[in-house]
Motif scaffolding. Structure first.
Motif, mmCIF file in Angstrom:
data_model
loop_
_atom_site.group_PDB
_atom_site.id
_atom_site.type_symbol
_atom_site.label_atom_id
_atom_site.label_comp_id
_atom_site.label_asym_id
_atom_site.label_seq_id
_atom_site.Cartn_x
_atom_site.Cartn_y
_atom_site.Cartn_z
ATOM 1 N N PHE A 6 24.559 22.360 6.394
ATOM 2 C CA PHE A 6 25.905 21.874 6.662
ATOM 3 C C PHE A 6 26.926 23.005 6.664
ATOM 4 C CE2 PHE A 6 24.327 17.762 4.598
ATOM 5 C CZ PHE A 6 23.867 17.295 5.808
ATOM 6 N N LEU A 7 26.555 24.154 6.125
ATOM 7 C CA LEU A 7 27.461 25.303 6.166
ATOM 8 C C LEU A 7 27.689 25.775 7.594
ATOM 9 C CD1 LEU A 7 26.044 27.381 3.177
ATOM 10 C CD2 LEU A 7 28.156 26.043 3.225
ATOM 11 N N ALA A 19 26.729 14.825 6.756
ATOM 12 C CA ALA A 19 26.167 14.371 5.486
ATOM 13 C C ALA A 19 26.275 12.853 5.368
ATOM 14 C CB ALA A 19 26.890 15.054 4.325
ATOM 15 N N GLY A 20 27.401 12.295 5.779
ATOM 16 C CA GLY A 20 27.573 10.844 5.756
ATOM 17 C C GLY A 20 26.604 10.142 6.692
ATOM 18 N N LEU A 21 26.405 10.704 7.871
ATOM 19 C CA LEU A 21 25.472 10.114 8.836
ATOM 20 C C LEU A 21 24.043 10.172 8.315
ATOM 21 C CD1 LEU A 21 25.025 8.823 11.584
ATOM 22 C CD2 LEU A 21 24.862 11.126 12.541
ATOM 23 N N LEU A 24 23.592 7.537 5.687
ATOM 24 C CA LEU A 24 23.484 6.208 6.273
ATOM 25 C C LEU A 24 22.094 5.979 6.853
ATOM 26 C CD1 LEU A 24 24.879 3.566 7.001
ATOM 27 C CD2 LEU A 24 25.592 4.639 9.128
ATOM 28 N N VAL A 25 21.572 6.964 7.559
ATOM 29 C CA VAL A 25 20.228 6.850 8.135
ATOM 30 C C VAL A 25 19.185 6.726 7.023
ATOM 31 C CG1 VAL A 25 18.462 8.088 9.441
ATOM 32 C CG2 VAL A 25 20.795 7.969 10.309
ATOM 33 N N ALA A 26 19.321 7.504 5.961
ATOM 34 C CA ALA A 26 18.386 7.429 4.840
ATOM 35 C C ALA A 26 18.454 6.068 4.155
ATOM 36 C CB ALA A 26 18.668 8.546 3.833
ATOM 37 N N THR A 27 19.650 5.504 4.033
ATOM 38 C CA THR A 27 19.809 4.184 3.437
ATOM 39 C C THR A 27 19.146 3.126 4.308
ATOM 40 O OG1 THR A 27 21.887 4.850 2.407
ATOM 41 C CG2 THR A 27 21.496 2.490 2.613
ATOM 42 N N CYS A 28 19.310 3.245 5.605
ATOM 43 C CA CYS A 28 18.654 2.310 6.523
ATOM 44 C C CYS A 28 17.140 2.385 6.366
ATOM 45 C CB CYS A 28 19.029 2.623 7.975
ATOM 46 S SG CYS A 28 20.689 2.136 8.427
ATOM 47 N N GLU A 29 16.606 3.584 6.376
ATOM 48 C CA GLU A 29 15.157 3.746 6.265
ATOM 49 C C GLU A 29 14.645 3.242 4.926
ATOM 50 O OE1 GLU A 29 14.578 7.865 7.188
ATOM 51 O OE2 GLU A 29 14.710 7.498 9.345
ATOM 52 N N ALA A 30 15.395 3.444 3.851
ATOM 53 C CA ALA A 30 14.979 2.970 2.527
ATOM 54 C C ALA A 30 14.946 1.445 2.459
ATOM 55 C CB ALA A 30 15.916 3.523 1.455
ATOM 56 N N GLY A 32 14.216 -0.466 5.161
ATOM 57 C CA GLY A 32 13.375 -0.968 6.243
ATOM 58 C C GLY A 32 14.153 -1.387 7.474
ATOM 59 N N VAL A 33 15.291 -0.760 7.699
ATOM 60 C CA VAL A 33 16.167 -1.085 8.826
ATOM 61 C C VAL A 33 16.057 0.018 9.874
ATOM 62 C CG1 VAL A 33 18.581 -1.408 9.506
ATOM 63 C CG2 VAL A 33 17.764 -2.349 7.349
ATOM 64 N N ASN A 34 15.954 -0.368 11.126
ATOM 65 C CA ASN A 34 15.955 0.598 12.224
ATOM 66 C C ASN A 34 17.385 1.149 12.348
ATOM 67 O OD1 ASN A 34 16.196 1.862 14.716
ATOM 68 N ND2 ASN A 34 14.822 0.430 15.736
ATOM 69 N N PRO A 35 17.616 2.446 12.062
ATOM 70 C CA PRO A 35 18.974 2.992 12.077
ATOM 71 C C PRO A 35 19.668 2.855 13.431
ATOM 72 C CG PRO A 35 17.469 4.555 11.061
ATOM 73 C CD PRO A 35 16.638 3.455 11.629
ATOM 74 N N GLU A 36 18.947 3.032 14.522
ATOM 75 C CA GLU A 36 19.558 2.936 15.845
ATOM 76 C C GLU A 36 20.026 1.509 16.127
ATOM 77 O OE1 GLU A 36 18.466 3.856 20.510
ATOM 78 O OE2 GLU A 36 17.080 4.475 18.931
ATOM 79 N N GLU A 37 19.195 0.537 15.800
ATOM 80 C CA GLU A 37 19.546 -0.865 16.004
ATOM 81 C C GLU A 37 20.722 -1.264 15.115
ATOM 82 O OE1 GLU A 37 17.146 -4.981 15.310
ATOM 83 O OE2 GLU A 37 15.997 -3.273 16.082
ATOM 84 N N TYR A 38 20.688 -0.793 13.874
ATOM 85 C CA TYR A 38 21.761 -1.097 12.918
ATOM 86 C C TYR A 38 23.101 -0.536 13.401
ATOM 87 C CZ TYR A 38 24.622 -0.684 8.726
ATOM 88 O OH TYR A 38 25.659 -0.732 7.829
ATOM 89 N N LEU A 39 23.113 0.736 13.783
ATOM 90 C CA LEU A 39 24.364 1.360 14.217
ATOM 91 C C LEU A 39 24.921 0.721 15.484
ATOM 92 C CD1 LEU A 39 23.618 5.099 13.467
ATOM 93 C CD2 LEU A 39 25.281 3.637 12.332
#
Length: 79
Positions: A6-7, A19-21, A24-30, A32-39
């Motif tokens: 991130f630097l 970092a926020g994105l 969010l993707v890690a939370t979706c995966e944890a 069992g949510v498809n991040p692309e579909e969710y967003l």
């Protein structure tokens, strides 16, 4: 891994946004949510969703509601 990468985001705010994105993707995966579909769904819903009920849009709640009321498939014939 992310902190040092991130630097090199080009700008401090870009690193924070990445970092926020990633979070969010890690939370979706944890959950069992498809991040692309969710967003894709959230970008449509968040515009008109009541601010006081924003917790309903979190990935685990979204998945719970999605499994309770699955969306109609455009390929399935109607009644």
């Amino acid at each position: 891994m992310g902190r040092r990468n991130f630097l090199f985001g080009g700008h401090e705010a870009a690193g924070e946004n990445l970092a926020g994105l990633y979070a969010l993707v890690a939370t979706c995966e944890a959950n069992g949510v498809n991040p692309e579909e969710y967003l894709a769904d959230m970008l449509l819903r968040v515009q008109m969703h009541p601010r006081l009920r924003i917790g309903e849009l979190l990935p685990h709640e979204w998945m719970h509601r999605r499994t309770a009321n699955p969306p109609a498939s455009p390929l399935q014939p109607g009644p």
